[in-house]
Design a protein around this motif. Structure first.
Motif, mmCIF file in Angstrom:
data_model
loop_
_atom_site.group_PDB
_atom_site.id
_atom_site.type_symbol
_atom_site.label_atom_id
_atom_site.label_comp_id
_atom_site.label_asym_id
_atom_site.label_seq_id
_atom_site.Cartn_x
_atom_site.Cartn_y
_atom_site.Cartn_z
ATOM 1 N N GLY A 11 100.019 55.686 89.807
ATOM 2 C CA GLY A 11 98.773 54.814 89.957
ATOM 3 C C GLY A 11 97.859 55.821 90.984
ATOM 4 O O GLY A 11 98.015 57.029 91.500
ATOM 5 N N SER A 12 96.665 55.160 91.237
ATOM 6 C CA SER A 12 95.862 55.771 92.034
ATOM 7 C C SER A 12 95.686 55.402 93.521
ATOM 8 O O SER A 12 96.160 54.527 93.881
ATOM 9 C CB SER A 12 94.036 55.560 91.449
ATOM 10 N N GLU B 245 93.513 52.691 94.741
ATOM 11 C CA GLU B 245 94.161 51.181 94.504
ATOM 12 C C GLU B 245 94.732 50.435 95.882
ATOM 13 O O GLU B 245 94.422 49.163 95.901
ATOM 14 C CB GLU B 245 94.962 51.151 93.209
ATOM 15 N N ASN B 246 95.206 51.224 96.744
ATOM 16 C CA ASN B 246 95.712 50.613 97.851
ATOM 17 C C ASN B 246 94.667 50.132 98.658
ATOM 18 O O ASN B 246 94.639 48.825 99.351
ATOM 19 C CB ASN B 246 96.432 51.674 98.767
ATOM 20 N N LEU C 14 91.672 49.088 97.536
ATOM 21 C CA LEU C 14 91.092 47.956 96.789
ATOM 22 C C LEU C 14 91.899 46.897 96.928
ATOM 23 O O LEU C 14 91.296 45.592 97.199
ATOM 24 C CB LEU C 14 90.881 48.444 95.344
ATOM 25 N N ARG C 15 93.203 46.948 97.095
ATOM 26 C CA ARG C 15 94.083 45.573 97.135
ATOM 27 C C ARG C 15 93.576 45.068 98.555
ATOM 28 O O ARG C 15 93.826 43.970 98.453
ATOM 29 C CB ARG C 15 95.287 46.221 97.063
ATOM 30 N N GLY D 299 89.304 48.987 89.824
ATOM 31 C CA GLY D 299 89.386 50.546 90.076
ATOM 32 C C GLY D 299 88.196 51.147 89.077
ATOM 33 O O GLY D 299 87.680 50.983 88.030
ATOM 34 N N PRO E 271 90.318 51.681 83.227
ATOM 35 C CA PRO E 271 90.035 50.744 84.561
ATOM 36 C C PRO E 271 90.879 49.493 84.286
ATOM 37 O O PRO E 271 91.051 48.589 85.122
ATOM 38 C CB PRO E 271 88.700 50.688 84.984
ATOM 39 N N THR F 187 93.696 48.696 86.319
ATOM 40 C CA THR F 187 93.673 48.802 87.702
ATOM 41 C C THR F 187 92.891 47.826 88.420
ATOM 42 O O THR F 187 92.053 47.778 89.052
ATOM 43 C CB THR F 187 92.931 50.141 88.329
ATOM 44 N N VAL G 168 92.933 44.509 90.495
ATOM 45 C CA VAL G 168 93.598 43.935 91.683
ATOM 46 C C VAL G 168 93.239 42.726 92.114
ATOM 47 O O VAL G 168 92.066 42.464 92.131
ATOM 48 C CB VAL G 168 93.850 45.211 92.805
ATOM 49 N N ARG H 39 95.147 40.229 82.809
ATOM 50 C CA ARG H 39 94.705 41.367 83.708
ATOM 51 C C ARG H 39 93.377 42.084 82.663
ATOM 52 O O ARG H 39 92.416 42.359 83.146
ATOM 53 C CB ARG H 39 95.239 42.254 84.318
#
Length: 248
Positions: free
Chosen positions: A5-6, A9-10, A12-13, A31, A137, A140, A142, A171
């Motif tokens: 993963g990117s 993402e952390n 964004l979450r 993402g 995307p 990704t 979230v 998703r």
């Protein structure tokens, strides 16, 4: 080969979760598309006798990791040599450019036999490797806390609650919808049948675009059509600016 993963993402979450708590709606973020991200650095790390980890550092602070299967132990000298070649030939290109021109860029490299064997793996499987790194995307999306919506009176009925659960479990559907909402500054609001998807009709979606260097994505909230729009719009706008500042 398997992907990772990117790092974006952390952020964004956490942002989607915080936005959901502040608005009491379902926070959501998409993402950025990484096919347009520039490759800054490649690192190859041996993780076992027949597997390497390729770490790609990208523009906008994004990172992708890809496991690469190899036929046997690659000598340190060959690993270092191939890492140097990949950086010399590919750094500065977008992942899409790398994917479509990798074979020609690595064709005339003079290396040791073992390094040549490893480079040949990238030539033969480069489209798959870098295509996975530039993962769509849709992978990704979230979400914040769906329970914030489940407690609202609009979702007290079994049917509406089922629709909410289906929304959070699909998703790809959310990703496709969110992907159409970027393209410029400002707030985007769609209500009910304006989504163009009957499964989203019970909901309102409020989003704004954020930027991560040359990349962009969207962040916002999903909730019932009855929501405090002024408050939600202000918080979504503020959060998108905050995320952009964190990722610049």
């Amino acid at each position: 080969m398997q992907g990772g993963g990117s790092a974006i993402e952390n952020i964004l979450r956490r942002a989607a979760q915080s936005l959901g708590v502040l608005t009491q709606e379902l926070g959501v973020a998409l993402g950025p598309r990484l096919d347009r991200a520039a490759l800054r650095q490649v690192e190859l790390v041996r993780v076992s006798s027949d597997r390497l980890l390729m770490v790609l550092s990208l523009s906008g602070g994004a990172v992708r990791t890809i496991f690469v299967e190899v036929p046997g132990i690659i000598a340190d000298e060959a690993l270092i040599g191939v890492t140097i070649v990949l950086n010399e030939r590919l750094a500065g290109l977008t992942l899409d450019q790398v994917r479509t021109s990798l074979a020609s860029r690595l064709r005339d490299v003079a290396t040791t036999p073992q390094a040549a064997e490893l480079l040949n793996i990238f030539v033969q499987e480069g489209e798959q490797v870098f295509g996975r790194a530039a993962a769509d995307p849709l992978d990704t999306v979230v979400l914040g806390q769906p329970s914030l919506l489940a407690d609202k009176p609009e979702f007290a009925s079994g049917e509406r609650l089922r629709q909410l659960i289906e929304l959070t479990e699909t998703r790809q559907q959310l990703g496709r919808m969110l992907e159409t909402r970027g393209g410029g500054p400002g707030i985007s609001i769609t209500i009910g049948n304006e989504h163009g998807d009957p499964r989203l009709e019970p909901f309102t979606v409020v989003t704004a675009e954020y930027n991560a260097g040359s990349l962009s994505g969207v962040i916002g909230v999903i909730g019932p059509t009855r929501m405090p729009y002024d408050k939600v719009i202000a918080l979504v706008d503020h959060t998108s600016r905050l995320v952009s500042n964190l990722l610049c």
